[in-house]
Design a protein around this motif. Structure first.
Motif, PDB file in Angstrom:
ATOM      1  N   UNK A   1     -27.864  -0.462  -8.639  1.00  0.00           N
ATOM      2  CA  UNK A   1     -27.955   0.143  -7.325  1.00  0.00           C
ATOM      3  C   UNK A   1     -26.689  -0.127  -6.508  1.00  0.00           C
ATOM      4  N   UNK A   2     -26.171  -1.343  -6.619  1.00  0.00           N
ATOM      5  CA  UNK A   2     -24.931  -1.683  -5.915  1.00  0.00           C
ATOM      6  C   UNK A   2     -23.768  -0.847  -6.453  1.00  0.00           C
ATOM      7  N   UNK A   3     -23.736  -0.657  -7.781  1.00  0.00           N
ATOM      8  CA  UNK A   3     -22.665   0.154  -8.376  1.00  0.00           C
ATOM      9  C   UNK A   3     -22.785   1.609  -7.940  1.00  0.00           C
ATOM     10  N   UNK A   4     -24.007   2.107  -7.872  1.00  0.00           N
ATOM     11  CA  UNK A   4     -24.221   3.485  -7.433  1.00  0.00           C
ATOM     12  C   UNK A   4     -23.791   3.656  -5.986  1.00  0.00           C
ATOM     13  N   UNK A   5     -24.108   2.668  -5.163  1.00  0.00           N
ATOM     14  CA  UNK A   5     -23.735   2.735  -3.753  1.00  0.00           C
ATOM     15  C   UNK A   5     -22.208   2.728  -3.599  1.00  0.00           C
ATOM     16  N   UNK A   6     -21.554   1.908  -4.427  1.00  0.00           N
ATOM     17  CA  UNK A   6     -20.093   1.851  -4.374  1.00  0.00           C
ATOM     18  C   UNK A   6     -19.487   3.182  -4.808  1.00  0.00           C
ATOM     19  N   UNK A   7     -20.077   3.798  -5.837  1.00  0.00           N
ATOM     20  CA  UNK A   7     -19.571   5.092  -6.299  1.00  0.00           C
ATOM     21  C   UNK A   7     -19.726   6.162  -5.226  1.00  0.00           C
ATOM     22  N   UNK A   8     -20.820   6.134  -4.507  1.00  0.00           N
ATOM     23  CA  UNK A   8     -21.036   7.109  -3.436  1.00  0.00           C
ATOM     24  C   UNK A   8     -20.060   6.887  -2.289  1.00  0.00           C
ATOM     25  N   UNK A   9     -19.714   5.617  -2.029  1.00  0.00           N
ATOM     26  CA  UNK A   9     -18.735   5.327  -0.976  1.00  0.00           C
ATOM     27  C   UNK A   9     -17.352   5.873  -1.343  1.00  0.00           C
ATOM     28  N   UNK A  10     -17.128   6.001  -2.654  1.00  0.00           N
ATOM     29  CA  UNK A  10     -15.859   6.567  -3.133  1.00  0.00           C
ATOM     30  C   UNK A  10     -15.920   8.089  -3.206  1.00  0.00           C
ATOM     31  N   UNK A  11     -16.954   8.653  -2.583  1.00  0.00           N
ATOM     32  CA  UNK A  11     -17.129  10.113  -2.487  1.00  0.00           C
ATOM     33  C   UNK A  11     -17.405  10.788  -3.826  1.00  0.00           C
ATOM     34  N   UNK A  12     -17.961  10.039  -4.770  1.00  0.00           N
ATOM     35  CA  UNK A  12     -18.411  10.692  -5.998  1.00  0.00           C
ATOM     36  C   UNK A  12     -19.680  11.474  -5.694  1.00  0.00           C
ATOM     37  N   UNK A  13     -19.836  12.680  -6.248  1.00  0.00           N
ATOM     38  CA  UNK A  13     -21.037  13.491  -5.981  1.00  0.00           C
ATOM     39  C   UNK A  13     -22.306  12.755  -6.396  1.00  0.00           C
ATOM     40  N   UNK A  14     -23.302  12.838  -5.543  1.00  0.00           N
ATOM     41  CA  UNK A  14     -24.563  12.138  -5.813  1.00  0.00           C
ATOM     42  C   UNK A  14     -25.179  12.575  -7.132  1.00  0.00           C
ATOM     43  N   UNK A  15     -25.055  13.865  -7.466  1.00  0.00           N
ATOM     44  CA  UNK A  15     -25.637  14.365  -8.710  1.00  0.00           C
ATOM     45  C   UNK A  15     -24.992  13.688  -9.921  1.00  0.00           C
ATOM     46  N   UNK A  16     -23.665  13.473  -9.861  1.00  0.00           N
ATOM     47  CA  UNK A  16     -22.964  12.822 -10.969  1.00  0.00           C
ATOM     48  C   UNK A  16     -23.341  11.349 -11.071  1.00  0.00           C
ATOM     49  N   UNK A  17     -23.467  10.694  -9.918  1.00  0.00           N
ATOM     50  CA  UNK A  17     -23.853   9.282  -9.915  1.00  0.00           C
ATOM     51  C   UNK A  17     -25.261   9.118 -10.495  1.00  0.00           C
ATOM     52  N   UNK A  18     -26.173   9.977 -10.057  1.00  0.00           N
ATOM     53  CA  UNK A  18     -27.541   9.911 -10.562  1.00  0.00           C
ATOM     54  C   UNK A  18     -27.566  10.132 -12.068  1.00  0.00           C
ATOM     55  N   UNK A  19     -26.823  11.113 -12.545  1.00  0.00           N
ATOM     56  CA  UNK A  19     -26.794  11.412 -13.979  1.00  0.00           C
ATOM     57  C   UNK A  19     -26.235  10.236 -14.771  1.00  0.00           C
ATOM     58  N   UNK A  20     -25.231   9.579 -14.209  1.00  0.00           N
ATOM     59  CA  UNK A  20     -24.611   8.442 -14.896  1.00  0.00           C
ATOM     60  C   UNK A  20     -25.608   7.306 -15.110  1.00  0.00           C
ATOM     61  N   UNK A  21     -26.565   7.188 -14.194  1.00  0.00           N
ATOM     62  CA  UNK A  21     -27.560   6.118 -14.305  1.00  0.00           C
ATOM     63  C   UNK A  21     -28.882   6.604 -14.892  1.00  0.00           C
TER      64      UNK A  21
END
Length: 199
Positions: free
Chosen positions: A154-174
């Motif tokens: 969850x912390x890694x996902x939050x960090x990725x979103x702060x870096x403006x990665x698309x939420x759909x890509x972050x969700x798919x990665x996890x």
């Protein structure tokens, strides 16, 4: 007028036994409605079509009460709704037959017994769920379904979103849906910086 209703949960199951019983009861084929769909919803095509035709004074006949719904409580709701409309319900092969058109009082007793059984079923389900939670807590386990994202993920996902990665890509990665990701983020807000770190 009597309407017959038959249901099986899957397309692989056979309706024949129910259809024969309804026909033997004297219901003609044009007044028999059948669904091959789970009882988890009352939004079944033929069931709804039958309800559209039923008028006060009519009776809906099924081989067993569980053909009308997924559990006792839902079946009782169906009986209640139909009774309010002046439509009767009758079952043919239940150990405790239902016939809401019976004026002798037995119908009321049968429905009251079913209501009692439904209440007992809910009480037992709550007790089993509470016991399962207690056992899980005693064993140091998190009650309920296993979490799909750990705190680190969850912390890694939050960090990725702060870096403006698309939420759909972050969700798919996890390996979760975007809705699940957002739900986990809402449940565990980001830690606020301490006073020492803001000085």
């Amino acid at each position: 007028m009597d309407f017959g209703y038959a249901r099986v949960s899957t397309t692989h199951q056979d309706l024949e036994r129910q259809l024969v019983a309804l026909a033997e009861h004297g219901i003609t084929e044009d007044r028999i409605y059948a669904d091959k769909k789970t009882g988890a919803t009352v939004d079944r095509p033929k069931f709804q079509e039958m309800l559209g035709y039923a008028r006060p004074g009519d009776t809906i006949v099924a081989t067993n009460l569980d053909r009308l719904g997924r559990n006792l409580r839902e079946c009782l709701n169906v009986i209640h709704d139909l009774t309010e409309r002046g439509v009767g319900v009758k079952t043919l092969r239940d150990p405790l037959p239902i016939d809401t058109t019976d004026t002798s009082g037995m119908a009321e007793i049968s429905v009251a017994m079913l209501a009692l059984f439904a209440h007992m079923e809910r009480v037992f389900m709550r007790e089993r769920a509470a016991h399962a939670r207690e056992v899980a807590a005693a064993q140091g386990k998190q009650p309920g379904r296993p979490r799909k994202l750990s705190a680190a993920q969850l912390a890694a996902a939050r960090a990725a979103l702060r870096e403006d990665q698309p939420a759909a890509q972050v969700a798919e990665a996890f390996g979760v849906s975007r809705a699940t990701l957002y739900r986990y983020l809402a449940e565990a807000p980001a830690a606020q910086p301490s006073a020492a770190n803001t000085e």
